[in-house]
Design a protein around this motif. Structure first.
Motif, PDB file in Angstrom:
ATOM      1  N   MET A 232       0.828  -1.203   0.000  1.00 46.25           N
ATOM      2  CA  MET A 232       0.000   0.000   0.000  1.00 46.25           C
ATOM      3  C   MET A 232       0.860   1.250   0.000  1.00 46.25           C
ATOM      4  SD  MET A 232      -3.056  -1.124   2.510  1.00 46.25           S
ATOM      5  CE  MET A 232      -4.168   0.242   2.318  1.00 46.25           C
TER       6      MET A 232
ATOM      7  N   HIS B  95       2.898   6.155  -5.632  1.00 49.38           N
ATOM      8  CA  HIS B  95       2.660   6.339  -7.063  1.00 49.38           C
ATOM      9  C   HIS B  95       1.440   7.191  -7.341  1.00 49.38           C
ATOM     10  CE1 HIS B  95       5.657   3.995  -9.206  1.00 49.38           C
ATOM     11  NE2 HIS B  95       5.778   3.395  -8.053  1.00 49.38           N
ATOM     12  N   LEU B  96       0.568   7.317  -6.361  1.00 50.00           N
ATOM     13  CA  LEU B  96      -0.604   8.170  -6.525  1.00 50.00           C
ATOM     14  C   LEU B  96      -0.158   9.599  -6.796  1.00 50.00           C
ATOM     15  CD1 LEU B  96      -3.640   7.748  -6.311  1.00 50.00           C
ATOM     16  CD2 LEU B  96      -3.500   8.279  -3.909  1.00 50.00           C
TER      17      LEU B  96
ATOM     18  N   GLN C  72      -0.904  12.597 -23.266  1.00 56.20           N
ATOM     19  CA  GLN C  72      -2.246  12.733 -23.828  1.00 56.20           C
ATOM     20  C   GLN C  72      -2.113  12.648 -25.329  1.00 56.20           C
ATOM     21  OE1 GLN C  72      -4.078  12.132 -21.230  1.00 56.20           O
ATOM     22  NE2 GLN C  72      -5.455  13.826 -21.641  1.00 56.20           N
TER      23      GLN C  72
ATOM     24  N   PRO D  69      -3.253  12.244 -28.678  1.00 55.91           N
ATOM     25  CA  PRO D  69      -3.441  13.064 -29.901  1.00 55.91           C
ATOM     26  C   PRO D  69      -3.094  14.535 -29.667  1.00 55.91           C
ATOM     27  CG  PRO D  69      -5.426  11.843 -29.336  1.00 55.91           C
ATOM     28  CD  PRO D  69      -4.516  11.762 -28.166  1.00 55.91           C
ATOM     29  N   ASP D  70      -3.158  14.993 -28.416  1.00 55.55           N
ATOM     30  CA  ASP D  70      -2.825  16.386 -28.122  1.00 55.55           C
ATOM     31  C   ASP D  70      -1.317  16.589 -27.985  1.00 55.55           C
ATOM     32  OD1 ASP D  70      -5.527  16.645 -28.007  1.00 55.55           O
ATOM     33  OD2 ASP D  70      -5.624  16.535 -25.822  1.00 55.55           O
TER      34      ASP D  70
ATOM     35  N   THR E  58       1.978   1.806  -3.630  1.00 56.27           N
ATOM     36  CA  THR E  58       0.950   2.368  -4.512  1.00 56.27           C
ATOM     37  C   THR E  58       0.598   3.788  -4.096  1.00 56.27           C
ATOM     38  OG1 THR E  58      -0.561   1.054  -3.213  1.00 56.27           O
ATOM     39  CG2 THR E  58      -0.172   0.336  -5.450  1.00 56.27           C
ATOM     40  N   PHE E  59       0.629   4.062  -2.799  1.00 53.56           N
ATOM     41  CA  PHE E  59       0.287   5.414  -2.359  1.00 53.56           C
ATOM     42  C   PHE E  59       1.300   6.420  -2.891  1.00 53.56           C
ATOM     43  CE2 PHE E  59      -0.430   8.868   0.681  1.00 53.56           C
ATOM     44  CZ  PHE E  59      -1.804   8.965   0.563  1.00 53.56           C
TER      45      PHE E  59
ATOM     46  N   THR F  23       3.087  10.437  -7.997  1.00 55.30           N
ATOM     47  CA  THR F  23       4.143  10.648  -8.982  1.00 55.30           C
ATOM     48  C   THR F  23       3.504  11.115 -10.287  1.00 55.30           C
ATOM     49  OG1 THR F  23       4.005   8.313  -9.475  1.00 55.30           O
ATOM     50  CG2 THR F  23       5.844   9.008  -8.112  1.00 55.30           C
ATOM     51  N   ARG F  24       4.310  11.814 -11.063  1.00 57.67           N
ATOM     52  CA  ARG F  24       3.783  12.316 -12.330  1.00 57.67           C
ATOM     53  C   ARG F  24       3.461  11.156 -13.257  1.00 57.67           C
ATOM     54  NH1 ARG F  24       4.104  17.411 -14.222  1.00 57.67           N
ATOM     55  NH2 ARG F  24       4.263  16.677 -16.351  1.00 57.67           N
ATOM     56  N   ALA F  25       2.407  11.346 -14.043  1.00 62.85           N
ATOM     57  CA  ALA F  25       2.033  10.303 -14.986  1.00 62.85           C
ATOM     58  C   ALA F  25       3.120  10.170 -16.051  1.00 62.85           C
ATOM     59  CB  ALA F  25       0.707  10.647 -15.636  1.00 62.85           C
ATOM     60  N   VAL F  26       3.422   8.950 -16.413  1.00 60.30           N
ATOM     61  CA  VAL F  26       4.427   8.753 -17.450  1.00 60.30           C
ATOM     62  C   VAL F  26       3.799   8.711 -18.835  1.00 60.30           C
ATOM     63  CG1 VAL F  26       6.054   7.550 -15.973  1.00 60.30           C
ATOM     64  CG2 VAL F  26       4.321   6.260 -17.177  1.00 60.30           C
ATOM     65  N   THR F  27       2.490   8.583 -18.863  1.00 62.22           N
ATOM     66  CA  THR F  27       1.821   8.544 -20.164  1.00 62.22           C
ATOM     67  C   THR F  27       1.615   9.970 -20.672  1.00 62.22           C
ATOM     68  OG1 THR F  27      -0.265   8.508 -19.015  1.00 62.22           O
ATOM     69  CG2 THR F  27       0.614   6.414 -19.722  1.00 62.22           C
TER      70      THR F  27
END
Ligand code: SF4
Ligand code: SF4
Lengths: 355, 177
Positions: free
Chosen positions: B19, B25-26, B34, B36-37, B22-23, B28-32
């Motif tokens: 836990m 990672h809540l 957006q 098409p933008d 995962t907490f 941390t900045r998203a690695v994905t």
């Protein structure tokens, strides 16, 4: 609440409908929010962003999905038992909705102030098992049937530790009424049951560790009862497609989802009533300080919903942390660990409260 | 008994460790991204959709022959004397009408082998990678800038020229006899 409405309108039917509609709207709004929250939580825990396109940070996504779902074709497999197949989702939702009848949202907003609220909730939530079994059987599909069987085995086993902890709390508080239990833990957070209840003295401090154990067991077993990860083996999408609701489409599937999210809040509510003071504020009310009496019920609803939502968040948090348990592990956790601990806890709490 | 308590403790402890992870990672900045933008900057020498600058193509068929999957289809017609096809940008004289230049991107494996043999550097790989289609036939890109009528006309012209030549030859051989 019912009495109040009855006094105003003088009509049984109107007041009943209004009282019933309040939790329904709460559930619907909450479910839309919770589904969005689950997507966001799961996404951020996996370093993704989740829905972003519909509305600000995707907050309209669930509404869009709901609109889509309503338009979907209502498919029924040719060999399914049509009557049972159609009744099952309604039954599952009824089961989780009916539990709200006894839950005190605040001192003013209670569906029904029954004396045996705690037992009523345990009893009525068994309706969900019946619905799930019905869905699995009527689908006439091996995956559904297996999912339903697993679900029945799981929920029936986990009722026992739940009931044992409920028994412990009933023994300790001396009542089965959820309102009374909430009322007892009033004023400040050190009066909550998890911190040994309202009384002061040696028993309070002796009780704290056992109360924490009880709260953990209660939380785990309710988690299993609402089929959430790590106890989501009835759905088990990697082994059973989607388990008992494999054959469902459109809004009927939506009802299963709605029931799942409604159930999550219901069990969180029960846990928070038993251990975290229910609708009581952790540090007194603004309404009392400012001497505005009508503000208090609103504050209470706020605290109640926040506690419920925090526990719902913990459920989601666990879902994206833990892998699914195997069937034998599931049974081991319940019969070898939770039940013995619950029994010992029951005895110890009994002895301590005698002192 | 000791094992039992140990198991319990271990279960709770390991869940808490998980836990905690995962907490974290809540927040941390998203690695994905957006997609098409926002798009990832592409490396310099990416190999994606081909482009043919048909004005420079001399119809030599080198690219088509180099292609390992035969996805380039070229048909050419010789120009008749008197027709001026112009020059390529690096000063080669064009002598063929490219009546058909199709590349089937459903087959192409983006190996870039067609690019190297081209004497005029007119076929090259661009950095466009979004060209999905609902119909597979739309993936056949037609680069020839002659319309079908024009192509037919060029063909007819050339055939007429051939026939005339043939006739001339025949006439010449007749007079020789
Ligand atoms: S990149 Fe390779 S496969 Fe594609 S057209 Fe050129 S030679 Fe053929
Ligand atoms: S190699 Fe270049 S010039 Fe030759 S046919 Fe291909 S594209 Fe045209």
């Amino acid at each position: 609440m019912y009495q109040l409405l009855y006094n105003i309108t003088g009509n049984v039917i109107i007041s009943t409908i209004v009282v019933a509609l309040i939790p329904l709207t709460v559930i619907l709004i909450y479910a839309l929010f919770a589904i969005w929250l689950e997507r966001k939580v799961s996404a951020h825990m996996q370093d993704r962003l989740g829905p972003m396109r519909t509305g600000w940070h995707g907050w309209l996504q669930t509404i869009a999905d709901m609109l889509k779902m309503i338009q979907k074709e209502d498919t029924i497999a040719a060999d399914a038992d049509k009557k049972l197949f159609n009744v099952a989702p309604v039954l599952v939702f009824t089961g989780s909705f009916a539990a709200y009848a006894a839950i005190p949202f605040s001192s003013a907003l209670i569906g029904s102030e029954i004396e045996v609220g705690l037992f009523y909730i345990i009893a009525i939530s068994s309706l969900v098992v019946a619905g799930i079994l019905m869905a699995g059987w009527a689908s006439n599909n091996k995956y559904s049937l297996l999912g339903a069987m697993r679900s029945a085995a799981q929920i029936v086993s986990y009722e026992i530790p739940t009931a044992l902890i409920v028994l412990t709390m009933a023994m300790y508080t001396g009542t089965l009424s959820l309102t009374k239990i909430s009322e007892m833990q009033t004023a400040y957070f050190w009066n909550w049951n998890i911190f040994g209840g309202p009384e002061f003295g040696i028993t309070k401090f002796l009780l704290i560790p056992f109360m924490i154990v009880a709260a953990i067991i209660m939380f785990i077993s309710t988690l299993a009862e609402v089929n959430r990860t790590p106890f989501d083996i009835p759905e088990a999408e990697s082994e059973l497609v989607a388990g008992y609701f494999t054959e469902y489409s459109g809004m009927k599937w939506g009802m299963f989802m709605l029931a799942e999210y409604a159930n999550m809040l219901a069990v969180s509510a029960v846990v928070s009533i038993l251990f975290f003071g229910g609708y009581q504020s952790p540090f007194g009310y603004i309404g009392n300080t400012l001497n505005i009496q009508w503000l208090i019920p609103f504050e209470q609803t706020f605290w109640f919903l926040s506690k419920g939502l925090i526990l719902v968040f913990v459920q989601m948090w666990l879902r994206w942390t833990l892998p699914r348990l195997r069937v034998d592990q599931l049974m081991t956790v319940c019969w070898k660990y939770l039940i013995p601990y619950a029994v010992v806890n029951l005895i110890v709490v009994g002895i301590i409260s005698l002192i | 008994m000791k094992k039992y308590l140990q198991n319990t403790w271990q279960a709770i402890y390991t869940v808490l460790v998980g836990m905690k992870v995962t907490f974290k990672h809540l927040f941390t900045r998203a690695v994905t991204i957006q997609y098409p933008d926002v798009k990832i900057p592409l490396p310099e020498r990416v190999r994606n959709r081909l482009y043919v600058n048909i004005d420079d193509c001399i119809g030599c068929d080198q690219c088509s022959r180099a292609c390992p999957v035969n996805c380039i289809e070229i048909e050419t017609v010789k120009a008749v004397p008197g027709e001026d096809l112009g020059m390529t940008s690096n000063g080669k004289k064009k002598a063929l009408w490219v009546t058909k230049f199709n590349i089937d991107f459903a087959k192409c494996c983006y190996c870039q082998l067609c690019v190297f043999p081209c004497p005029t550097n007119c076929i090259y790989m661009t950095d466009i990678y979004e060209f999905s289609e609902y119909d597979r036939r739309n993936l056949v890109y037609k680069f020839s800038n002659l319309t079908e009528e024009e192509a037919a006309e060029k063909k007819a012209n050339y055939e007429k020229f051939l026939a005339e030549k043939e006739a001339q030859k025949a006439a010449a051989s007749k007079t020789q006899q």
